[in-house]
Design an enzyme around this catalytic site. Structure first.
Site, PDB file in Angstrom:
ATOM      1  N   GLY A 161      -3.513  -5.505  -3.978  1.00 52.87           N
ATOM      2  CA  GLY A 161      -4.791  -5.558  -3.296  1.00 52.87           C
ATOM      3  C   GLY A 161      -4.675  -6.047  -1.866  1.00 52.87           C
ATOM      4  O   GLY A 161      -5.374  -5.546  -0.970  1.00 52.87           O
ATOM      5  N   VAL A 162      -3.781  -7.006  -1.635  1.00 59.72           N
ATOM      6  CA  VAL A 162      -3.646  -7.536  -0.277  1.00 59.72           C
ATOM      7  C   VAL A 162      -3.125  -6.470   0.678  1.00 59.72           C
ATOM      8  O   VAL A 162      -3.449  -6.481   1.870  1.00 59.72           O
ATOM      9  CB  VAL A 162      -2.718  -8.771  -0.263  1.00 59.72           C
ATOM     10  CG1 VAL A 162      -3.369  -9.947  -0.971  1.00 59.72           C
ATOM     11  CG2 VAL A 162      -1.369  -8.455  -0.877  1.00 59.72           C
ATOM     12  N   GLU A 166      -4.713  -4.973   4.042  1.00 59.60           N
ATOM     13  CA  GLU A 166      -3.919  -4.832   5.257  1.00 59.60           C
ATOM     14  C   GLU A 166      -4.019  -3.414   5.825  1.00 59.60           C
ATOM     15  O   GLU A 166      -4.161  -3.235   7.045  1.00 59.60           O
ATOM     16  CB  GLU A 166      -2.460  -5.182   4.961  1.00 59.60           C
ATOM     17  CG  GLU A 166      -1.476  -4.861   6.082  1.00 59.60           C
ATOM     18  CD  GLU A 166      -1.730  -5.650   7.347  1.00 59.60           C
ATOM     19  OE1 GLU A 166      -1.330  -5.161   8.438  1.00 59.60           O
ATOM     20  OE2 GLU A 166      -2.318  -6.748   7.279  1.00 59.60           O
TER      21      GLU A 166
END
Length: 250
Positions: A161-162, A166
């Site tokens: 998810g990060v 990004e």
């Protein structure tokens, strides 16, 4: 086609379909015509015209039957069965030709001229819609060769998810890193993320389509507030609000 010197032929725009034509032996022919199916736009006009109106191409057997019917029509012995037009079967397009490619407003070379990111952290492959200083839509092709999949996870390749966040932030950078809208081509930094929600997992083989819209820009402080949404196949997979600080490294 003049049939046995008895009946004349002409074209017509008649919309009905003659499915079967048959006739009894006429004085000019001892042969009985077998029932045949004919293409659209074939009609029989009985006495006194004794005319066959036809449009289309016919097999040799169909032509022989029409010749006999033309004689019978002149004698009033033709029997015609009409039915509704039959819709032609649509030609199926092969699956490899059904889906058009995404447009390329900015290709990877143009993206590399705007963003400072490089392998393995450049997460935007193509920009498909671009309005500098306002919005952008871009794609990330998620492949099993992405370097994060061996660890996330070995048995179930899910995009972290990060990294979706990004990738969306990088699309936001493409929107804002333009001198003519008050941005800098040097760099940009996260100032904050809020209201981030992950709706569905993104896996290897998916195409992540990301839209970033500028909500507010404070040029004095170099702060941009943006709204982002990401989709796979039209389904929302991630959304959130982004704060970014624009400026040079220093």
């Amino acid at each position: 086609m003049e049939a046995l010197g008895v009946a004349s032929l002409s074209l017509t725009t008649e919309s009905k379909l003659v499915s079967t034509i048959s006739c009894s032996p006429s004085p000019s022919s001892s042969t009985r015509a077998s029932s045949l199916t004919f293409p659209r736009n074939v009609i029989i006009a009985g006495p006194p015209q004794g005319r066959i109106s036809m449009q289309g191409s016919f097999t040799a057997k169909q032509q022989r039957t029409l010749a006999i019917v033309s004689c019978a029509a002149a004698d009033g012995n033709a029997a015609v069965t009409e039915s509704e037009p039959v819709a032609s079967e649509p030609t199926e397009v092969p699956i490899e030709k059904r889906y058009p490619a995404f447009p390329s407003v900015l290709d990877i070379n143009a993206i590399r001229e705007i963003l400072p990111h490089r392998f393995p952290f450049l997460l935007v492959d193509r920009v498909i819609e671009y309005n500098p200083g306002v919005s952008a839509v871009a794609i990330k092709n998620v492949t099993i060769n992405d370097n994060f999949f061996p660890g996330h996870f070995p048995e179930r390749p899910i995009m972290p998810g990060v990294l979706m966040v990004e990738a969306m932030a990088q699309v936001g950078g493409i929107v804002m890193l333009q001198p003519d809208v008050g941005g800098s081509k040097d760099n940009f930094f996260f100032a904050g993320v809020d209201k981030v929600r992950f709706r569905k997992p993104v896996i290897a083989g998916d195409t992540l389509v990301m839209r970033m819209n500028l909500i507010k820009l404070q040029k004095r402080f170099g702060i941009a507030k943006m709204e982002g949404k990401a989709y796979v196949g039209g389904d929302l997979v991630c959304e959130g609000e982004f704060l970014m600080a624009l400026g040079s490294e220093g």
